[in-house]
Write a protein that holds these residues in place. Structure first.
Motif, short mmCIF file in Angstrom:
data_model
loop_
_atom_site.label_atom_id
_atom_site.label_comp_id
_atom_site.label_asym_id
_atom_site.label_seq_id
_atom_site.Cartn_x
_atom_site.Cartn_y
_atom_site.Cartn_z
N VAL A 71 37.53 5.03 6.16
CA VAL A 71 37.20 5.94 5.06
C VAL A 71 35.68 6.07 4.93
O VAL A 71 35.14 7.17 4.77
N GLU A 72 35.00 4.95 5.01
CA GLU A 72 33.54 4.96 4.91
C GLU A 72 32.94 5.78 6.05
O GLU A 72 31.99 6.56 5.85
N PHE A 73 33.49 5.65 7.25
CA PHE A 73 33.02 6.43 8.39
C PHE A 73 33.21 7.92 8.13
O PHE A 73 32.31 8.74 8.40
N VAL A 74 34.36 8.30 7.61
CA VAL A 74 34.63 9.71 7.33
C VAL A 74 33.66 10.27 6.28
O VAL A 74 33.18 11.40 6.40
N LEU A 75 33.36 9.48 5.26
CA LEU A 75 32.39 9.93 4.25
C LEU A 75 31.07 10.31 4.91
O LEU A 75 30.50 11.38 4.63
N HIS A 76 30.59 9.45 5.79
CA HIS A 76 29.33 9.72 6.49
C HIS A 76 29.44 10.95 7.38
O HIS A 76 28.52 11.78 7.44
#
Length: 287
Positions: A71-76
């Motif tokens: 999820v954190e990767f997708v946010l970036h």
């Protein structure tokens, strides 16, 4: 460049982004969300936002749609693909797509996830903060679990529209005892005549704001006198200054409540100082 959204495993053009008509977020508001500020090419306070997302999901018994790190990767990725330097990134998770039924769907129904990002104008926000905003009170009419950041925001929509129609930029909910709970999309604060910063406790009745948490740290580091307690509308009218906090507005001075001028009618020194220092108390992740 076309705006890009992330929808259930795919990066798609924003204009074509869609979820199924029987997504439970659409039919039951059965989902949660988070909004992170993007400031000077950094996503602000991602760990705190994902911690709160985790709590919201657990409270509604919704599984994570993917690993937290993913999820954190997708946010970036969404911020980067939309070339957002200043603005916000929005994440929404619902219980998924299933035939319309009030009962939870079968366990094999996967949660839905949507992530979008858009730019904002920091100069416009600065100009607004230098002027201050007006708020309009509204009777508290939401369900008791406002501590969960759900997508069920119709009461907030109506309160904020009422504020807009009455010359305000934000609404302040007022409970049956006459105390301010929070704003339609912000936490509410005042500074008393003796310089004490006051905001309602986040144990119940309000959302535990991520921006609120950073401001509390700033208040401590700046050595300001602070009280975490309810305050009434009448106390707000007599306050030295007032302000609201949220990821979308950081610290925004309030100069008028229900048509009554707060303090001298200009943004106060405490709110202005907290706004200037805000990002020194946050976790910044470069995009």
């Amino acid at each position: 460049m076309s705006r890009i959204a992330y929808v259930n495993g795919q990066y798609v053009r924003h204009a074509e982004a869609a979820v199924h008509v029987e997504d439970r977020g659409y039919q039951f508001a059965d989902g949660v969300y988070e909004v992170c500020e993007v400031w000077q090419g950094n996503i602000v306070d991602v760990p705190r936002h994902l911690d709160r997302l985790d709590r919201s999901l657990r409270e509604l018994r919704i599984d994570w749609p993917m690993a937290r790190a993913a999820v954190e990767f997708v946010l970036h990725q969404v911020v980067r693909r939309n070339r957002v330097r200043n603005g916000l990134v929005y994440i929404q998770v619902t219980r998924g797509v299933a035939k319309r039924d009030h009962f939870f769907p079968p366990e094999d129904v996967a949660p839905s996830i949507v992530v979008t990002s858009r730019s904002s104008n920091p100069e416009a926000a600065k100009a607004l903060a230098e002027q201050g905003i007006a708020v309009v009170s509204f009777p508290e009419n939401r369900w008791p679990r406002v501590d969960i950041k759900t997508v069920a925001l119709l009461p907030n929509v109506l309160a904020k529209q009422n504020a807009k129609e009455n010359g305000g930029k934000e609404a302040w909910y007022v409970d049956s005892d006459g105390f301010v709970t929070e704003g339609g999309s912000t936490n509410a604060w005042i500074v008393t005549r003796d310089g004490t910063v006051v905001t309602r406790p986040a144990d119940s009745g309000i959302l535990r704001g991520i921006t609120r948490a950073a401001v509390l740290e700033l208040i401590q580091s700046e050595g300001l006198t602070f009280e975490e307690r309810p305050f009434s509308l009448s106390e707000a009218f007599e306050a030295k200054e007032a302000f609201v906090t949220a990821a979308t507005s950081v610290v925004m001075p309030v100069t008028k409540v229900d048509g009554k001028i707060i303090g001298n009618g200009h943004p106060g020194t405490v709110a202005t100082r907290l706004r200037e220092l805000f990002h020194t108390a946050t976790d910044l992740q470069a995009v």
